[in-house]
Design a protein around this motif. Structure first.
Motif, PDB file in Angstrom:
ATOM      1  N   ASN A 167       4.004 -14.394   3.566  1.00  6.51           N
ATOM      2  CA  ASN A 167       4.126 -12.968   3.902  1.00  6.51           C
ATOM      3  C   ASN A 167       4.767 -12.691   5.262  1.00  6.51           C
TER       4      ASN A 167
ATOM      5  N   LEU B 237      -8.545  -2.467   7.022  1.00  6.44           N
ATOM      6  CA  LEU B 237      -7.216  -2.971   6.676  1.00  6.44           C
ATOM      7  C   LEU B 237      -6.204  -2.644   7.775  1.00  6.44           C
TER       8      LEU B 237
ATOM      9  N   LYS C 220      -0.729  -6.320  -0.547  1.00  4.87           N
ATOM     10  CA  LYS C 220       0.175  -5.162  -0.424  1.00  4.87           C
ATOM     11  C   LYS C 220      -0.542  -3.983   0.225  1.00  4.87           C
ATOM     12  N   THR C 221      -1.701  -3.656  -0.336  1.00  5.92           N
ATOM     13  CA  THR C 221      -2.427  -2.503   0.186  1.00  5.92           C
ATOM     14  C   THR C 221      -2.854  -2.737   1.632  1.00  5.92           C
TER      15      THR C 221
ATOM     16  N   VAL D  99      -3.729 -11.665   8.029  1.00  5.77           N
ATOM     17  CA  VAL D  99      -3.361 -13.013   8.448  1.00  5.77           C
ATOM     18  C   VAL D  99      -1.953 -13.327   7.952  1.00  5.77           C
TER      19      VAL D  99
ATOM     20  N   ILE E  36      -7.515 -16.847   6.071  1.00  6.62           N
ATOM     21  CA  ILE E  36      -8.113 -15.557   5.707  1.00  6.62           C
ATOM     22  C   ILE E  36      -9.633 -15.690   5.650  1.00  6.62           C
TER      23      ILE E  36
ATOM     24  N   GLU F  57     -12.422 -12.730  -1.176  1.00  5.09           N
ATOM     25  CA  GLU F  57     -13.398 -11.794  -0.661  1.00  5.09           C
ATOM     26  C   GLU F  57     -14.669 -11.861  -1.503  1.00  5.09           C
TER      27      GLU F  57
ATOM     28  N   VAL G 155      -1.133  -9.004  -7.965  1.00  2.00           N
ATOM     29  CA  VAL G 155      -2.403  -8.385  -7.592  1.00  2.00           C
ATOM     30  C   VAL G 155      -3.138  -9.210  -6.531  1.00  2.00           C
TER      31      VAL G 155
END
Ligand code: ADP
Ligand code: MG
Length: 473
Positions: free
Chosen positions: A146, A135, A180-181, A141, A305, A342, A176
């Motif tokens: 964002n 990460l 963010k993470t 991307v 992505i 993913e 979710v």
């Protein structure tokens, strides 16, 4: 400003928009205003220091040429910040703003990137949550949804010790799986890559159970000492922060860091104002910096992505080949959520490894069928539920919140509470509060009641389906 000045500004904005495109325009220029137009100087203003320095660093020339295109003898543009509502310690520097550094700050030699181990070791020694080496900014991307969050995170990661803090805290919120993470960990990696600064990444849980306990065990001096060593505190999933004393500690830490001119970065699944379990003062402090929302991933971004994921996977699995139409199919149908993307790719990868068969559209359709959702439910607000339910049953919103117990109000109220429980992330006590300060047991009763009724009463079940659809549109 005169009318003709206003017209001029409108023309300049249109030109800008045409040159940089809609997305960039709305990210950086939508909130720009003209303060004055004098002989050869145009004074413009933006609401934050961050916007100001970003525009200065990236669009100063474009801005000037767009003004010059109006045939005004403009030779200078002055950019100011409209309100100085930022409460951070701003060092006494000459009036000029800091420059935004581009990309890697060269630290002496031609070093490019420090390997993962020493950074994460240092990180863990500080009590941080583990960082995932995948990460990073390299794998993040950037797209329409964002841009701003990414730019802000990048900016923070490039700051140096002692630099003025431009927006504090930086607060990023999104649903979710929207990154963010990924973004926060990228920031932590990049920030820690220059040895002079310490970026501490913590999930709210980690903060609750580890950090607070460690701080408590020490005396006040050690506490201050520990804080001094952290330059950037990053907290992920703040919505999970619970418990009165933890919140007091958090508030304490937040204030201490911000007052000391240290950067705080926060991610949560909702805006500060919706963090209902937090104290009003904390919420307003959280809202006092830069609050950025990341929207759902658009199809284009999903596609990008996926492409970058496939490319990464091919390092380890050179035979993994996903034809363009399959990628497009997944980008189109597996909507909104990065985790599902993913998941979809992992299945294709597993399939191709296990069967050694080429990936086809048919196979992809079969493999990802259950990840295909018509639409991720959008975030619904309790007020919205009350409004829609009140309209549907022809009562007023005040009736729903009132203590009246006549049948024509009780049922709609129960329906609204049921919808609040099923369509939002709010807890029962929170819902109770929003319905005129009712007890959580009342809410629970209402939810159970409706749950039971919809099993037997098809008319009601349909009514509720209809309401849900209206709310989620
Ligand atoms: P959140 O913390 O918001 O729930 P994550 O950061 O865990 O979401 O993202 C979920 C998955 O989607 C991760 O695998 C992440 O790498 C991926 N992802 C989300 N946004 C992006 C992006 N802009 N670029 C690359 N990957 C992304
Ligand atoms: Mg997360």
């Amino acid at each position: 400003m005169t009318n003709s000045d206003q017209e001029l500004w409108t023309a300049v904005k249109e030109r800008l928009r045409a040159e940089v495109g809609n997305d960039i325009f709305s990210s950086w220029f939508a909130r720009m205003e003209v303060e004055s137009i004098e002989s050869d100087t145009v004074k413009l203003s933006v609401p934050t220091r961050f916007l100001k320095s970003w525009v200065q660093a990236h669009y100063a020339e474009k801005l000037l040429t767009c003004w010059q295109a109006t045939r005004l003898p403009t030779s200078r543009i002055e950019l100011t910040v409209r309100s100085a509502a930022i409460r951070t310690v701003i060092p006494k520097k000459p009036a000029e703003t800091p420059v935004i550094r581009h990309e890697t700050s060269k630290s002496g030699g031609g070093e490019i990137r420090i390997s993962a181990t020493p950074i994460s070791a240092a990180h863990e020694a500080l009590g941080g949550s583990p960082l995932d080496p995948r990460l990073t900014f390299d794998t993040f991307v950037v797209g329409r949804s964002n841009t701003l969050a990414h730019a802000a995170a990048k900016q923070v990661s490039q700051g140096r010790r002692g630099d003025p803090v431009m927006f504090n805290p930086l607060y990023i919120h999104a649903g979710v799986g929207l990154g963010k993470t990924h973004l926060l960990q990228s920031l932590a990696w990049a920030g820690n890559a220059t040895s002079e600064r310490k970026v501490l990444y913590l999930t709210a849980e980690r903060f609750m159970y580890g950090f607070v306990a460690a701080l408590r065990a020490q005396n006040a001096l050690a506490f201050k000492e520990a804080l001094r060593t952290i330059d950037v505190l990053v907290i992920d999933d703040l919505q999970f922060l619970q418990g009165k004393s933890t919140q007091v500690e958090f508030c304490h830490t937040l204030n201490a860091l911000i007052d000391a001119g240290r950067q705080v970065v926060i991610a949560a699944d909702r805006p500060p104002s919706d963090l209902e379990s937090l104290d009003e003062r904390v919420r307003s402090r959280l809202a006092g910096g830069l609050v950025v929302e990341m929207a759902s991933l658009g199809e284009e971004l999903r596609f990008e992505i996926l492409k970058s994921r496939v490319a990464a996977a091919r390092h380890h699995h050179p035979s993994f080949d996903v034809p363009m139409p399959v990628l497009m199919f997944i980008a189109k149908t597996v909507t909104h959520n990065g985790r599902d993307l993913e998941g979809a790719l992992n299945r294709l990868l597993a399939h191709s490894k296990l069967t050694s068969q080429p990936i086809t559209l048919e196979m992809a359709e079969r493999e990802v069928r259950d990840l295909v959702r018509p639409q991720e439910p959008k975030r619904v607000k309790i007020e919205e539920i009350q409004r829609v339910v009140a309209r549907q049953y022809n009562v007023s919103r005040a009736d729903l919140l009132s203590s009246r117990r006549t049948a024509n109000v009780v049922r709609p109220r129960q329906v609204a509470m049921y919808l609040a429980k099923t369509l939002t992330l709010r807890s029962l006590p929170e819902i109770g509060r929003r319905f005129g300060g009712r007890d959580h047991t009342t809410v629970l009763h209402a939810v159970r009641k409706i749950e039971n009724l919809v099993n037997s009463d098809t008319a009601l079940a349909e009514e509720i389906e209809l309401l849900k659809r209206q709310l989620q549109e």
